[in-house]
Enzyme design. Structure first.
Site, PDB file in Angstrom:
ATOM      1  CG  HIS A   1      -0.787   7.121  -0.980  1.00  0.00           C
ATOM      2  ND1 HIS A   1      -1.991   7.236  -1.616  1.00  0.00           N
ATOM      3  CD2 HIS A   1      -1.026   6.433   0.163  1.00  0.00           C
ATOM      4  CE1 HIS A   1      -2.936   6.665  -0.876  1.00  0.00           C
ATOM      5  NE2 HIS A   1      -2.374   6.165   0.205  1.00  0.00           N
TER       6      HIS A   1
ATOM      7  CG  HIS B   1      -1.892   1.134   1.245  1.00  0.00           C
ATOM      8  ND1 HIS B   1      -3.248   0.947   1.405  1.00  0.00           N
ATOM      9  CD2 HIS B   1      -1.733   2.474   1.116  1.00  0.00           C
ATOM     10  CE1 HIS B   1      -3.867   2.115   1.380  1.00  0.00           C
ATOM     11  NE2 HIS B   1      -2.967   3.074   1.198  1.00  0.00           N
TER      12      HIS B   1
ATOM     13  CE  LYS C   1      -7.662   1.952  -0.695  1.00  0.00           C
ATOM     14  NZ  LYS C   1      -6.703   3.011  -0.445  1.00  0.00           N
TER      15      LYS C   1
ATOM     16  CG  HIS D   1      -4.931   2.134   5.766  1.00  0.00           C
ATOM     17  ND1 HIS D   1      -6.273   2.122   6.011  1.00  0.00           N
ATOM     18  CD2 HIS D   1      -4.789   2.819   4.605  1.00  0.00           C
ATOM     19  CE1 HIS D   1      -6.902   2.771   5.056  1.00  0.00           C
ATOM     20  NE2 HIS D   1      -6.025   3.195   4.185  1.00  0.00           N
TER      21      HIS D   1
ATOM     22  CG  HIS E   1      -9.869   4.397   3.256  1.00  0.00           C
ATOM     23  ND1 HIS E   1      -8.651   5.043   3.347  1.00  0.00           N
ATOM     24  CD2 HIS E   1     -10.608   4.870   4.298  1.00  0.00           C
ATOM     25  CE1 HIS E   1      -8.671   5.859   4.392  1.00  0.00           C
ATOM     26  NE2 HIS E   1      -9.846   5.776   4.979  1.00  0.00           N
TER      27      HIS E   1
ATOM     28  CG  ASP F   1      -1.683   4.814   4.001  1.00  0.00           C
ATOM     29  OD1 ASP F   1      -1.729   5.232   2.836  1.00  0.00           O
ATOM     30  OD2 ASP F   1      -2.478   5.180   4.888  1.00  0.00           O
TER      31      ASP F   1
HETATM   32  C1  NCD Z   1      -3.558   9.118   2.070  1.00  0.00           C
HETATM   33  C2  NCD Z   1      -3.068  10.155   1.057  1.00  0.00           C
HETATM   34  O1  NCD Z   1      -2.524  11.182   1.475  1.00  0.00           O
HETATM   35  O2  NCD Z   1      -3.188   9.916  -0.161  1.00  0.00           O
HETATM   36  N1  NCD Z   1      -3.609   9.700   3.368  1.00  0.00           N
HETATM   37  C3  NCD Z   1      -3.576   9.047   4.554  1.00  0.00           C
HETATM   38  O3  NCD Z   1      -3.707   9.684   5.601  1.00  0.00           O
HETATM   39  N2  NCD Z   1      -3.401   7.760   4.616  1.00  0.00           N
HETATM   40  C4  NCD Z   1      -4.877   8.592   1.638  1.00  0.00           C
HETATM   41  C5  NCD Z   1      -5.271   7.333   2.338  1.00  0.00           C
HETATM   42  O4  NCD Z   1      -4.689   6.265   2.137  1.00  0.00           O
HETATM   43  O5  NCD Z   1      -6.206   7.385   3.139  1.00  0.00           O
HETATM   44 ZN    ZN Z   2      -3.361   5.046   1.569  1.00  0.00          ZN
END
Ligand code: NCD
Ligand code: ZN
Length: 352
Positions: free
Chosen positions: A15, A13, A99, A174, A136, A247
């Site tokens: 970003h 996971h 997702k 998460h 999520h 995450d």
């Molecule tokens: C994530 C993001 O910034 O893209 N933020 C977070 O707090 N985890 C989005 C997400 O996974 O919820």
């Molecule tokens: Zn995330």
């Protein structure tokens, strides 16, 4: 000096963002992980296989020279997603999951799903195809307390969804609560969960230590100590339903430190090292490799990686800031130390 040699792990996971921000953060992940499940919450979101392939090209173009890294792509499920798109995604071989963001639950989730019934035809196709749904798991109902949003999502939406689609491969992303751990343990093997390093290391007091701490604000929000304990026990239990997903969610410093700061914690710069700290707290370092390098690959039906990484028990100081395109970001543990360090060479133990 204590040394840990692990099969090269994967991050299930992550970003990565786009453009200069992507180029800035990608080397941190590539140094540690062989593959990462890349989240689709860009602006606009990645909703088609075509978008995902273009995003994958963008990531590959930003890879450091000679990098051994494979981005695994995801699509953002919307109420407009068609069952045909699921088939296209699966056939591409590049997209590994859909997702589900409840609309408004987190950063860039405005195009998310409002009512689950609307996506039932897509979920039917996914269940038939063995194509995973990554969830999520938080309600967006503003009357629900922010600390209860995961638990209420389970009760109101996930338990009924899992009953309606018992064959659907599902990853609850998460996880942060004892209830989520229980749900995953009680469901069949096609239900699994990712766990972040920050939810293993912090409870909600970290949000207010000496004052408000915007860099500890993420979604799902940090919970009470008893929930952190339950999540730690799950991660270190050896149960293959639980695996690593950082995450790691980079944001410019200015977007976090403001009147209404956004959610997301950046951990990619020390991800594996932070998990090692958490596992060491539980005297479970011998379980780290399963959690980081085996369980996720096995769940997704992908081969385990061949290469290895080495961690040394040598403390190092995390910089106060890291470059993030034209901006700067504040990494997890900024200005503080991390107990484990990644060794910049391959394992010499001759492990297969
Ligand atoms: C994530 C993001 O910034 O893209 N933020 C977070 O707090 N985890 C989005 C997400 O996974 O919820
Ligand atoms: Zn995330």
């Amino acid at each position: 000096m204590t040394v840990l040699c692990l099969r090269r792990p994967d991050d299930w996971h992550l970003h990565l963002r786009e453009g200069a921000g992507l180029a800035a953060v990608l080397p941190d992940t590539v140094a540690r992980f062989a593959r990462a499940m890349v989240m689709p919450n860009l602006v606009p979101p990645i909703v088609t296989t075509k978008d995902a392939l273009a995003y994958r090209d963008q990531i590959c173009a930003a890879l450091p020279l000679g990098a051994d890294f494979q981005p695994l792509m995801t699509l953002y499920l919307t109420e407009e997603t068609s069952p045909t798109e699921v088939l296209r995604a699966r056939e591409s071989g590049a997209v590994h999951g859909m997702k589900l963001y409840p609309a408004g639950a987190t950063t860039n989730s405005e195009s998310g799903v409002r009512t689950l019934d609307g996506v039932y035809p897509v979920l039917d196709t996914m269940a038939e195809q063995g194509f995973p749904l990554l969830v999520h798991g938080e309600v967006t109902d503003p009357t629900v307390d922010v600390f209860d949003r995961e638990r209420i999502f389970l009760e109101r939406h996930l338990v009924p969804l899992q009953r309606r689609f018992p064959d659907l491969k599902l990853v609850l992303e998460h996880i942060t609560t004892r209830e989520a751990v229980d749900f995953v343990c009680e469901t069949p093997p096609q239900v699994a969960a990712t766990i972040t390093a920050h939810h293993l290391l912090l409870d909600r007091n970290a949000l207010f230590r000496g004052g408000v701490r915007p860099h500890h604000y993420c979604l799902p929000i940090l919970k009470r100590a008893l929930h952190r304990q339950a999540v730690l026990e799950a991660a270190t239990s050896g149960n293959p339903k639980f695996f690593l997903g950082t995450d790691s969610a980079p944001h410019p410093r200015t977007a976090k430190e403001r009147g209404c700061g956004c959610a997301g914690i950046y951990t990619a710069h020390a991800a594996l090292e932070l998990y090692a700290e958490a596992f060491e707290q539980c005297h479970a370092l011998d379980r780290l490799e399963g959690f980081a390098s085996h369980h996720g690959a096995d769940f997704y039906g992908l081969p385990r990686n061949q290469a290895h990484v080495v961690l040394e028990r040598v403390a190092w100081q995390v910089p106060e800031e890291l470059p993030f395109g034209a901006d700067r970001l504040v990494p997890f543990r900024a200005g503080e130390s991390v107990t484990w360090r990644l060794r910049d060479q391959h394992c010499s133990h001759g492990k297969p």
